[in-house]
Design a protein around this motif. Structure first.
Motif, PDB file in Angstrom:
ATOM      1  N   TYR A   3       0.858  -1.197   0.000  1.00  0.00           N
ATOM      2  CA  TYR A   3       0.000   0.000   0.000  1.00  0.00           C
ATOM      3  C   TYR A   3       0.887   1.236   0.000  1.00  0.00           C
ATOM      4  CZ  TYR A   3      -4.305   2.642   1.144  1.00  0.00           C
ATOM      5  OH  TYR A   3      -5.392   3.482   1.107  1.00  0.00           O
ATOM      6  N   SER A   4       0.884   1.973  -1.108  1.00  0.00           N
ATOM      7  CA  SER A   4       1.650   3.225  -1.213  1.00  0.00           C
ATOM      8  C   SER A   4       0.763   4.355  -0.707  1.00  0.00           C
ATOM      9  CB  SER A   4       2.064   3.474  -2.666  1.00  0.00           C
ATOM     10  OG  SER A   4       2.835   2.402  -3.147  1.00  0.00           O
ATOM     11  N   PHE A   5       1.025   4.803   0.493  1.00  0.00           N
ATOM     12  CA  PHE A   5       0.119   5.701   1.217  1.00  0.00           C
ATOM     13  C   PHE A   5       0.727   7.093   1.308  1.00  0.00           C
ATOM     14  CE2 PHE A   5      -2.395   7.363   4.684  1.00  0.00           C
ATOM     15  CZ  PHE A   5      -3.608   6.674   4.620  1.00  0.00           C
ATOM     16  N   LEU A   6      -0.043   8.108   0.877  1.00  0.00           N
ATOM     17  CA  LEU A   6       0.447   9.486   0.933  1.00  0.00           C
ATOM     18  C   LEU A   6       0.747   9.895   2.374  1.00  0.00           C
ATOM     19  CD1 LEU A   6      -2.001  11.181  -1.590  1.00  0.00           C
ATOM     20  CD2 LEU A   6       0.439  10.791  -1.928  1.00  0.00           C
ATOM     21  N   LYS A   7       1.821  10.657   2.550  1.00  0.00           N
ATOM     22  CA  LYS A   7       2.225  11.087   3.889  1.00  0.00           C
ATOM     23  C   LYS A   7       1.158  11.951   4.539  1.00  0.00           C
ATOM     24  CE  LYS A   7       7.252  11.120   3.253  1.00  0.00           C
ATOM     25  NZ  LYS A   7       8.449  11.986   3.196  1.00  0.00           N
ATOM     26  N   GLU A   8       1.038  11.797   5.858  1.00  0.00           N
ATOM     27  CA  GLU A   8       0.149  12.635   6.649  1.00  0.00           C
ATOM     28  C   GLU A   8       0.975  13.408   7.663  1.00  0.00           C
ATOM     29  OE1 GLU A   8      -2.903  10.193   8.344  1.00  0.00           O
ATOM     30  OE2 GLU A   8      -3.921   9.872   6.419  1.00  0.00           O
TER      31      GLU A   8
END
Length: 364
Positions: A204-209
């Motif tokens: 899962y390539s998850f955008l930074k938060e």
């Protein structure tokens, strides 16, 4: 002839085995920096590359799980299927666990008398190579972060994907598991990659938060996007920052950079190792030509390798980045672009045919 490989990862071990078959002495410098004991990471290897490894006597078929179909979805279209790839009588690619592959390669290396493993952290080793006062005909450097790369190969085109890759192995009820799924979500693409009838790898390539992302959130989203599996358990969630780069110059004197040191790519299409395997084949063929002509393995070999591969690698990495940016933008504007486009592409036989060839064999 004597070649030194710097790095003890999967690409360097594969290259070591292939070069040793040419009666070349190989020294593998193990820097002790790369951890290969990841329990959840997997690799997708294309049919063409598995056939190439088989030809080079690196047999991984019993470690790999065949994938016959790929289905692509978009969250904003209520997870509607956008594209489907899958020849009826053949496999598209195979999935193998990192740990299984590296353990296999280590066993092969240890049996080969032409391959020597050097374990050291001494800076004198790097200094001797940088000053070119060493006993190696060629040095092939796989590591982007060692002294050689930082002092000589520091000119790069860096690409920050502003994302993390989360990986886990999901155990589930037994099912027919030969189809890979990729869903483009508002947070980034998530891939379900079958490893067996009871196990599937999650990437899962998850955008930074702004705040750190709790594991529970990631697992909840995996369950949300799960389309077919009755889940039993997950392995420990592993996290890697996603950054890409393209090296400006591949070689200096008798030193050649290789693998992720020359092209680090977004995991979206699972092409990282496949690109390196294509580079290995080109390098191997160039070395064979030099040996057949009785010519030394010198800087001319490295120059020819760069001229054969650099433009292809640039185009391939850029095309993967374009797909990633397209879906990010498309999700932002609620599929203004993709809805009609993918309706057309999914029914276009020629597009699917050449997409499969491009993914399997690359641009070369």
């Amino acid at each position: 002839m004597n070649i030194c490989l710097i790095g003890f990862g999967i690409p360097s071990l594969i290259l070591a085995n292939i070069l040793a078959k040419k009666n070349i002495k190989i020294s593998i410098f193990d820097e002790g920096k790369i951890k290969n004991n990841s329990s959840s990471r997997t690799i997708g290897i294309t049919k063409n590359n598995i056939d190439y490894l088989k030809k080079e006597k690196i047999i991984i078929r019993n470690k790999a799980w065949k994938i016959n179909n790929i289905k692509i979805f978009n969250e904003s279209l209520n997870q509607k299927e956008l594209l489907s790839f899958g020849p009826e009588n053949d496999k598209l690619f195979s999935v193998v666990k990192n740990s299984d592959l590296i353990n296999l390669l280590k066993r092969i290396v240890k049996k080969n008398k032409l391959i020597k493993i050097i374990k050291s952290k001494k800076s004198s080793f790097y200094n001797s190579i940088i000053k070119n006062n060493n006993s190696f005909d060629l040095v092939i450097n796989f590591n982007q972060n060692n002294k050689i790369s930082k002092e000589i190969f520091f000119k790069r085109e860096n690409r920050n994907y502003d994302s993390f890759a989360f990986t886990s192995l999901m155990k589930h009820r037994k099912c027919d598991n030969r189809t890979a799924y990729q869903i483009f979500t508002k947070n980034g693409p998530i891939a379900f990659l079958p490893c067996s009838n009871t196990e599937t790898s999650i990437v899962y390539s998850f955008l930074k938060e702004k705040k750190s992302i709790p594991d529970k959130k990631i697992f909840d989203l995996i369950i949300k996007y799960n389309k077919k599996y009755f889940v039993k358990s997950f392995s420990k969630l592993e996290k890697f920052e996603l950054k890409g780069s393209l090296l400006k110059n591949y070689f200096f004197k008798n030193i050649l950079c290789f693998g992720e040191n020359i092209h680090k790519i977004h995991p979206l299409a699972g092409q990282g190792l496949n690109m390196t395997l294509r580079d290995i084949k080109i390098l191997s063929d160039l070395i064979d030509s030099k040996i057949d002509l009785g010519l030394p393995l010198d800087q001319s070999l490295l120059k020819e390798f760069e001229s054969r591969t650099k433009h292809l690698n640039y185009l391939y990495v850029s095309s993967i980045d374009f797909i990633n940016e397209f879906f990010k933008l498309d999700n932002k504007f609620k599929n203004t672009y993709s809805k009609k486009l993918f309706n057309f592409l999914d029914n276009n036989t020629l597009f699917k045919k050449y997409s499969i060839i491009l993914a399997d064999k690359g641009l070369s």
